[in-house]
Structures are given as C-alpha cells and as structure tokens.
Design an enzyme around this catalytic site. Structure first.
Site, PDB file in Angstrom:
ATOM      1  N   MET A  95       0.845  -1.206   0.000  1.00 13.46           N
ATOM      2  CA  MET A  95       0.000   0.000   0.000  1.00 13.46           C
ATOM      3  C   MET A  95       0.879   1.255   0.000  1.00 13.46           C
ATOM      4  O   MET A  95       0.399   2.354   0.282  1.00 13.46           O
ATOM      5  CB  MET A  95      -0.942  -0.013   1.193  1.00 13.46           C
TER       6      MET A  95
ATOM      7  N   HIS B  65       9.185  -3.315   3.448  1.00 13.21           N
ATOM      8  CA  HIS B  65       8.765  -3.548   2.060  1.00 13.21           C
ATOM      9  C   HIS B  65       9.984  -3.853   1.173  1.00 13.21           C
ATOM     10  O   HIS B  65       9.949  -4.746   0.330  1.00 13.21           O
ATOM     11  CB  HIS B  65       8.090  -2.298   1.480  1.00 13.21           C
TER      12      HIS B  65
ATOM     13  N   GLN C 196     -10.316  -2.771   2.084  1.00 14.82           N
ATOM     14  CA  GLN C 196      -9.839  -3.392   3.326  1.00 14.82           C
ATOM     15  C   GLN C 196      -9.872  -2.438   4.511  1.00 14.82           C
ATOM     16  O   GLN C 196      -9.485  -2.806   5.614  1.00 14.82           O
ATOM     17  CB  GLN C 196      -8.448  -4.001   3.137  1.00 14.82           C
TER      18      GLN C 196
ATOM     19  N   ASP D 280       2.395  -9.178   9.107  1.00 14.67           N
ATOM     20  CA  ASP D 280       0.937  -9.284   9.029  1.00 14.67           C
ATOM     21  C   ASP D 280       0.587 -10.771   8.988  1.00 14.67           C
ATOM     22  O   ASP D 280       0.220 -11.319   7.947  1.00 14.67           O
ATOM     23  CB  ASP D 280       0.429  -8.531   7.803  1.00 14.67           C
TER      24      ASP D 280
ATOM     25  N   GLN E  93      -2.900 -12.071   7.820  1.00 18.30           N
ATOM     26  CA  GLN E  93      -3.024 -11.850   6.370  1.00 18.30           C
ATOM     27  C   GLN E  93      -2.257 -12.921   5.603  1.00 18.30           C
ATOM     28  O   GLN E  93      -2.778 -13.521   4.652  1.00 18.30           O
ATOM     29  CB  GLN E  93      -2.467 -10.446   6.061  1.00 18.30           C
TER      30      GLN E  93
HETATM   31  P1  AMP Z   1       1.461  -2.912   3.452  1.00 16.68           P
HETATM   32  O1  AMP Z   1       2.003  -1.851   2.539  1.00 16.68           O
HETATM   33  O2  AMP Z   1       1.423  -2.504   4.891  1.00 16.68           O
HETATM   34  O3  AMP Z   1       0.154  -3.480   2.950  1.00 16.68           O
HETATM   35  O4  AMP Z   1       2.502  -4.121   3.411  1.00 16.68           O
HETATM   36  C1  AMP Z   1       2.881  -4.713   2.210  1.00 16.68           C
HETATM   37  C2  AMP Z   1       3.686  -5.956   2.511  1.00 16.68           C
HETATM   38  O5  AMP Z   1       4.833  -5.609   3.275  1.00 16.68           O
HETATM   39  C3  AMP Z   1       2.906  -6.993   3.336  1.00 16.68           C
HETATM   40  O6  AMP Z   1       3.213  -8.292   2.874  1.00 16.68           O
HETATM   41  C4  AMP Z   1       3.437  -6.751   4.728  1.00 16.68           C
HETATM   42  O7  AMP Z   1       3.345  -7.887   5.565  1.00 16.68           O
HETATM   43  C5  AMP Z   1       4.893  -6.427   4.430  1.00 16.68           C
HETATM   44  N1  AMP Z   1       5.501  -5.695   5.545  1.00 16.68           N
HETATM   45  C6  AMP Z   1       5.007  -4.593   6.177  1.00 16.68           C
HETATM   46  N2  AMP Z   1       5.820  -4.247   7.198  1.00 16.68           N
HETATM   47  C7  AMP Z   1       6.831  -5.152   7.230  1.00 16.68           C
HETATM   48  C8  AMP Z   1       7.975  -5.341   8.054  1.00 16.68           C
HETATM   49  N3  AMP Z   1       8.248  -4.538   9.072  1.00 16.68           N
HETATM   50  N4  AMP Z   1       8.795  -6.379   7.777  1.00 16.68           N
HETATM   51  C9  AMP Z   1       8.541  -7.221   6.743  1.00 16.68           C
HETATM   52  N5  AMP Z   1       7.473  -7.091   5.920  1.00 16.68           N
HETATM   53  C10 AMP Z   1       6.627  -6.082   6.163  1.00 16.68           C
END
Ligand code: AMP
Length: 273
Positions: free
Chosen positions: A27, A34, A58, A147, A150
C-alpha cells in the site's frame, strides 16, 4: 524500471516477460520492511513487479483510508533502488467495478484476532490480492510475517483455489529499538514511538520464557501483558499456524500475536515460534 498505471499497460508489459515473475503487493509509503520483500523477490525471480495501491475495500468505515500516507515519488525511487523491474500503480476505479462479488474470508480464521476487531477487513485483503495475482500472473508472491493473519489467510486462499503461485513468507524488519516497521508508525510522535517498543519487548519476554521451557500460553500471555502495561491491549494470543488458540506452545507450529493501541494508533506485532 517500468511503470504501469493501467491494467492494459500492465498486461502489455507482462506479455513480453520471459522467466519467473515475483510479485510484492504493497500500500506504499515504503520502508525497509517492504524493500526487504522486493530484494528477496529479486533474489528468487527473474522479473519483479511491485504494486502500490491503497486498497479501499480493506479499510472499515471508521478507519484511516483518507489519511493513509501516500508517497508516490519516494516509493518510485525506493522501488527502483531495490531492484524492482515494474511498478504497478492502479486506480481503484479500474480494479473495482460496482456491486461486484467479493472473496469472503473464512468464518473462523478470518473473523478472529484482527478480523474480530476489523470485521470485513480480510474480505477486502483477499479480494484485492486475488485480483493482483491474476493480473500479474506471478510465479511467486512475497508477504511479510509482520501481518501474520493476512499471510495465513492468503496462503490458505492460494491452496484452496489451486492458484498457480507460491506464497513466500518473509521475516519482519524492525527498527533499532525493536519496533516492527510499519507505514502507520508515521502516525506516532517520538514519545509514543518509545511506548510502542513495548510490543517487541513483550515478544522478547515470550521468547525468553519459551527458551526456558515455559510453554503454557496463559503464563506467557500474563507475563506479556505485564510488559505491555499500561498500553491499551486489543489482544494477546498464542495460536497455531491456522490461527487456532493453543494452550501449549509447540516449537515450529506457533504464532504469538499482539495488537495494542497507543493514543489513536493501532499497532500489531507477532513472533513465529
Ligand atoms: P502494506 O504496505 O502494509 O500493505 O505491506 C505490504 C507488505 O509488506 C505486506 O506483505 C506486509 O506484511 C509487508 N511488511 C510490512 N511491514 C513489514 C515489516 N516490518 N517487515 C517485513 N514485511 C513487512
């Protein structure tokens, strides 16, 4: 790095790709968490697609969809530097028609923990992920353990619908003090960030206990809530890999999860044992 802003542009580029495709859905407001996913995808695949899409379905009505950080320029630079080959920046109007069917998260795993506080959240997550997997035709898709629920639900969906994709779980990336990186950390003031470290401290305490062979979930949960005090706790839970609560920790089959609020900011963290 190429950029696609429409489904047609994405499809056009996809048709020309040879080799394996890795996909990292996000996102945006990208941080090192990320970027670790993008780098892992680059290691494992020939061509890496990253999507940045703040998925409206969501977010619950009372949540932060409007103020969720949007940083398209910085995200583009970070994707390029991390080795992404294609950045997909779709429009909600193209991703969603009106009144269309939605994937429904399973009654049990989708409506406990996060799903009990955010009812319907995972319907939106699963729907968008299925659409994006279909659009990208990815061989592997990379998700963070951060997550956890998820990740479990997406893995279950991929299995249940025989999706031709491997779901790859990636480790949580933390700031120096232990706080798990999250785009929502931007909402925290400096003093609140300090408080937020308690989530990781509580998980370290759980880890310490488990290493000492204290495996009773209720004992672990009680100790964790002492560490978290006086934060407002939504839940502390010890579950198996299908998100069912368990009484005793089993090495290789357990996730310890926390959700807590600091001011108006809701944070989650977890540890895979
Ligand atoms: P989001 O942009 O929050 O929807 O996250 C996108 C992806 O990045 C998802 O698969 C999250 O689980 C992963 N993600 C977010 N924060 C972290 C983190 N601190 N370490 C590893 N992966 C992450």
């Amino acid at each position: 790095m190429q950029i696609a802003r429409s489904v047609e542009e994405l499809r056009e580029i996809r048709r020309g790709i040879n080799g394996t495709v890795g996909f990292v859905p996000t996102m945006g407001a990208l941080h090192s968490g990320h970027l670790s996913l993008i780098k892992e995808a680059k290691k494992q695949c020939d061509f890496v697609i990253v999507s940045v899409f703040v998925n409206p379905t969501q977010f619950l009505a009372n949540e932060d969809f409007g103020k969720y950080p949007r940083k398209e320029q910085a995200d583009e630079i970070l994707c390029r530097a991390s080795g992404a080959d294609l950045l997909f920046l779709p429009n909600a109007s193209e991703i969603y028609g009106s009144d269309e069917p939605s994937i429904r998260a399973p009654k049990t795993a989708g409506f406990v923990l996060e799903g009990s506080v955010r009812a319907g959240h995972f319907d939106g997550v699963l729907s968008v992920v299925l659409k994006l997997l279909n659009l990208t035709g990815a061989n592997k898709a990379f998700f963070g353990k951060k997550d956890a629920q998820q990740l479990v639900l997406i893995s279950q969906m991929a299995k249940a619908f025989f999706l031709p994709v491997e779901i790859v779980a990636c480790e949580t990336i933390r700031e120096q003090g232990g706080l798990a990186m999250s785009s929502r950390n931007e909402y925290l003031e400096e003093a609140q960030k300090n408080e937020a470290k308690k989530l990781s401290f509580a998980l370290y305490e759980a880890s310490r206990l488990i290493k000492q062979n204290v495996l009773d979930s209720s004992v672990i949960k009680a100790k964790m809530s002492e560490v978290l005090a006086p934060l407002s706790i939504d839940y502390i839970e010890v579950v198996d890999r299908d998100l069912k609560p368990i009484k005793t920790v089993v090495s290789g089959g357990t996730i310890v999860l926390i959700a807590a609020r600091i001011g108006g900011v809701r944070l989650i963290d977890n540890m895979w044992v």
